[in-house]
Design an enzyme around this catalytic site. Structure first.
Site, PDB file in Angstrom:
ATOM      1  N   GLU A 279     100.550  65.618  62.012  1.00  0.00           N
ATOM      2  CA  GLU A 279     101.365  66.108  63.114  1.00  0.00           C
ATOM      3  C   GLU A 279     101.318  65.102  64.245  1.00  0.00           C
ATOM      4  O   GLU A 279     100.503  64.177  64.237  1.00  0.00           O
ATOM      5  CB  GLU A 279     100.908  67.507  63.564  1.00  0.00           C
ATOM      6  CG  GLU A 279      99.471  67.604  63.995  1.00  0.00           C
ATOM      7  CD  GLU A 279      99.003  69.055  64.220  1.00  0.00           C
ATOM      8  OE1 GLU A 279      99.435  69.948  63.476  1.00  0.00           O
ATOM      9  OE2 GLU A 279      98.219  69.270  65.151  1.00  0.00           O
TER      10      GLU A 279
ATOM     11  N   HIS B  82      98.042  73.151  69.177  1.00  0.00           N
ATOM     12  CA  HIS B  82      96.779  72.465  68.905  1.00  0.00           C
ATOM     13  C   HIS B  82      96.409  71.550  70.064  1.00  0.00           C
ATOM     14  O   HIS B  82      97.269  70.878  70.617  1.00  0.00           O
ATOM     15  CB  HIS B  82      96.898  71.581  67.651  1.00  0.00           C
ATOM     16  CG  HIS B  82      96.931  72.364  66.381  1.00  0.00           C
ATOM     17  ND1 HIS B  82      97.357  71.822  65.202  1.00  0.00           N
ATOM     18  CD2 HIS B  82      96.587  73.640  66.106  1.00  0.00           C
ATOM     19  CE1 HIS B  82      97.274  72.729  64.242  1.00  0.00           C
ATOM     20  NE2 HIS B  82      96.818  73.858  64.773  1.00  0.00           N
TER      21      HIS B  82
END
Lengths: 308, 388
Positions: free
Chosen positions: A209, A247
């Protein structure tokens, strides 16, 4: 074969009597994982879900021969739990806990390494070798034993990818969630290395990511050391810079961590970067499972040769 | 969590780092007397949680107490829109009135935690006063990084290297070592993930003074930083993002018209990506987390519906720990509670998916239910574009 966890894995659950610990201990037991001990300081001598509970890791290891731990203790006590496990001789520590302060992890990752142990996570779903052992919180039934290694920074996105693979009858050797935090115990590179060495893994799916440079480091490693086919998906192509996407690790900051750079680095290393997240399973299937038609015969032969 | 410059400077001062004398105020009349106390010539600085204040007119020099009061009056209550603050900007409720420091040079100094080395890192540059991104773009070599050995501080050779690179004379070079030790101590004690001093002034008499301070405290550590927690300032916060934090979901507003409800951060980003790939744009990033009950889903739907551009809501749930049947029941309840009046496209897959779908299909509410990620996303894009 598989990496890190298998039939010999004997799990001690740290924080077994807590809500999360209880729930996922049951899940691991249901999957057939050998959960041999639990640790909750002050609750030693009791049994929880049929598993003996100890006051300390040292006792748990001495009494049960546990070699792997799953950490479910709350953030303020998680670093302590991980260090205690490493000290007690646990070789693999899956730290599931989310929300541990960065500063605690700086010292913990070093302590774990100094003891010769390995930490997966924190803030991760754990790892599973389908049909053998599950150490973590992922849904067991979506997995299928096989030869594709999966390594990911994410949780449910990993399940999505595993689901796509299993639906196409492509099984997995081991699936590892390395965690979404900026400081983690085990990197993409560590996992790629182990998958490359593992005779039971034929291809690798890597799910990255935006944020940080872990994908770029993985690309550099793949270029030099990985001979098996690698497929990658990088989430966050449409994420705006400077905004944290859930996150703690997923933020494009100071010109690093963007999608185009990660894609370019991975492609330059020969990785097949899949753009459409719904087609990751298809991309793997297209290369690993050539149809037995005359035109594809050459590939079938190649595959047979590889198996030896 | 970000804190204001004047708050950060208070912490720096406590740690023995030189900052200009000054005081934070919220009334322009106070500016006059404070300026008088500080010797007349002052700087008046808007206190908002965004960089780029100088260019946006949020920092004014005043040569007399009267002019200080005028500057404070102009800045206080105004909306400051900087390149970092986004569209509407921040309303200024507080200004910092500070003495003017005789500046010889301006440096850049920061501490942060580097992921790659898992170490604290000192970043320095002789090109202070500019944004670090700007310096990096102009001349990457002008930025120096020194990794801090864990459990220790910087070695003297590292400090000598920094001082040489910053072209410091003997006196300020000597002061740099002490300053860095204090800065690192402050960074650790307060669980910062960024502590930036930009500019750090070298004064005409050879002192090092922190003219500005940007301090970010790591959210995960707030439980053990009560002093910081008490400083929480909602003024600059996006009200929708603040409400999201309250109900326990993570939300980031975007420019599109497809509302998204997803479990898991990675899958939430991926959902935005596939919408884009198929020609649509997400109105938001939204992660409901692992244990989404009816209340939380309802809260999420209400949040999304506060955005008037939302034409359709795409719900993409991978049931793991969160069972699809439980989510489906929660969703029905949530739709009733929130009075959602836009079309809903639901992709519900994983644990107990059949039961989950049965619950949705047998309800009187209308959903588009689709198992396939791509066709479900395509459906949402079509509805958003008015093609369905």
């Amino acid at each position: 074969m598989s990496i890190l966890v298998d039939k010999k894995t004997r799990v001690v659950v740290q924080g077994i009597t807590g809500k999360e610990g209880s729930f996922h201990t049951r899940g691991m037991l249901d999957y057939g994982t050998k959960v041999v001990a639990g640790v909750t300081p002050g609750k030693g001598g009791t049994k929880h879900l049929g598993v003996p509970v100890f006051n300390s890791l040292e006792e748990a290891v001495a009494e049960t021969g546990a070699n792997t731990s799953a950490v479910f203790v709350p953030p303020p006590f998680a670093a302590d739990a991980v260090c205690e496990a490493a000290e007690a001789g646990i070789r693999l520590i899956a730290c599931i806990t989310e929300g541990i302060p960065l500063k605690d992890m700086l010292l913990t990752v070093r302590e774990v390494t100094r003891r010769g142990a390995r930490m997966i996570g924190p803030n991760c779903p754990g790892l599973i070798s389908p049909g053998k052992a599950k150490v973590g919180i992922m849904p067991g039934p979506i997995h299928r034993p096989g030869k594709v290694g999966v390594v990911s920074r994410s949780g449910t996105l990993t399940y999505e990818v595993v689901h796509q693979l299993s639906e196409r009858k492509i099984g997995q050797s081991t699936c590892i969630g390395i965690g979404g935090d900026p400081i983690i115990g085990t990197s993409f590179v560590d996992c790629l290395w182990m998958f490359e060495e593992d005779g039971g893994t034929e291809a690798i799916v890597m799910i990255g990511e935006i944020g940080g440079s872990a994908e770029e480091e993985a690309a550099a490693f793949i270029k030099k050391h990985v001979s098996k086919p690698v497929f990658a998906f990088v989430a966050g192509r449409t994420a705006p810079p400077g905004k944290r996407m859930g996150h703690a690790g997923a933020i494009i900051a100071q010109g690093v961590g963007g999608w185009p750079e990660k894609r370019a680095a991975l492609e330059a290393a020969g990785v097949e970067v899949v753009e459409n997240p719904a087609r990751i399973g298809d991309a793997v299937a297209a290369r690993l499972k050539p149809k037995r038609k005359p035109a594809a015969q050459k590939k079938t032969v190649k595959k047979g040769k590889k198996k030896r | 969590m970000k804190i204001h410059e004047y708050q950060a400077k208070e912490f720096l001062g406590e740690n023995g780092i030189a900052v200009p004398k000054g005081q934070a105020i919220s009334s322009a009349t106070d500016a006059r007397s404070i300026a008088r106390d500080l010797g007349g010539a002052v700087v008046v600085k808007a206190q908002v949680l965004a960089g780029g204040r100088g260019k946006a007119g949020g920092i004014k020099l005043a040569s007399t107490p009267k002019k200080a009061a005028e500057a404070a009056r102009t800045i206080l209550g105004s909306r400051l829109s900087t390149y970092q603050s986004g569209g509407t900007g921040y309303e200024v409720a507080t200004v910092l009135v500070e003495e003017q420091v005789p500046i010889a040079r301006e440096l850049y100094l920061a501490v942060t935690t580097d992921r790659a080395t898992a170490c604290e890192t000192v970043i320095a540059s002789a090109a202070g006063g500019m944004d670090i991104e700007e310096i990096a773009a102009k001349d990457p070599k002008a930025i120096l990084r020194e990794t801090v050995m864990p459990g220790a501080g910087l070695w003297p050779y590292q400090i000598r290297k920094l001082a040489a690179n910053l072209k410091l004379e003997r006196e300020p070079a000597r002061a740099l070592g002490a300053l860095l030790a204090r800065l690192l101590a402050c960074y650790r004690e307060l669980d910062c993930d960024l502590l930036e001093i930009n500019p750090l002034a070298v004064t005409t008499d050879g002192r090092l003074v922190a003219l500005d301070a940007k301090m970010n405290i790591e959210d995960n550590a707030l439980y053990r930083q009560p002093r910081i927690r008490d400083l929480a300032d909602d003024a600059g916060e996006d009200p929708v993002e603040a409400e999201a934090a309250r109900i326990g979901v993570s939300y980031v507003g975007m420019d599109g018209n497809i509302g998204c409800v997803v479990n898991g951060a990675g899958l939430a980003m991926t959902t935005m990506d596939i919408l884009h790939l198929l020609g649509g744009e997400a109105a938001n990033f939204l992660d409901v987390g692992g244990s989404a009950d009816a209340e939380r889903i309802a809260g999420a739907l209400k949040l999304i519906l506060t955005d008037p551009s939302v034409k359709v809501i795409f719900i993409n749930i991978f049931g793991g720990i969160l069972r699809c049947d439980i989510f489906a029941r929660g969703l029905l309840e949530a739709v009733r509670q929130s009075g959602a009046n836009v079309p809903l496209v639901v992709r519900l897959i994983g644990t107990n998916q059949e039961e989950g779908k049965r619950i949705l299909n047998s309800s009187r509410l209308s959903f588009t239910v689709d198992d396939d990620l791509e066709s479900a996303a395509a459906r949402a894009v079509a509805i958003a574009g008015g093609n369905a």
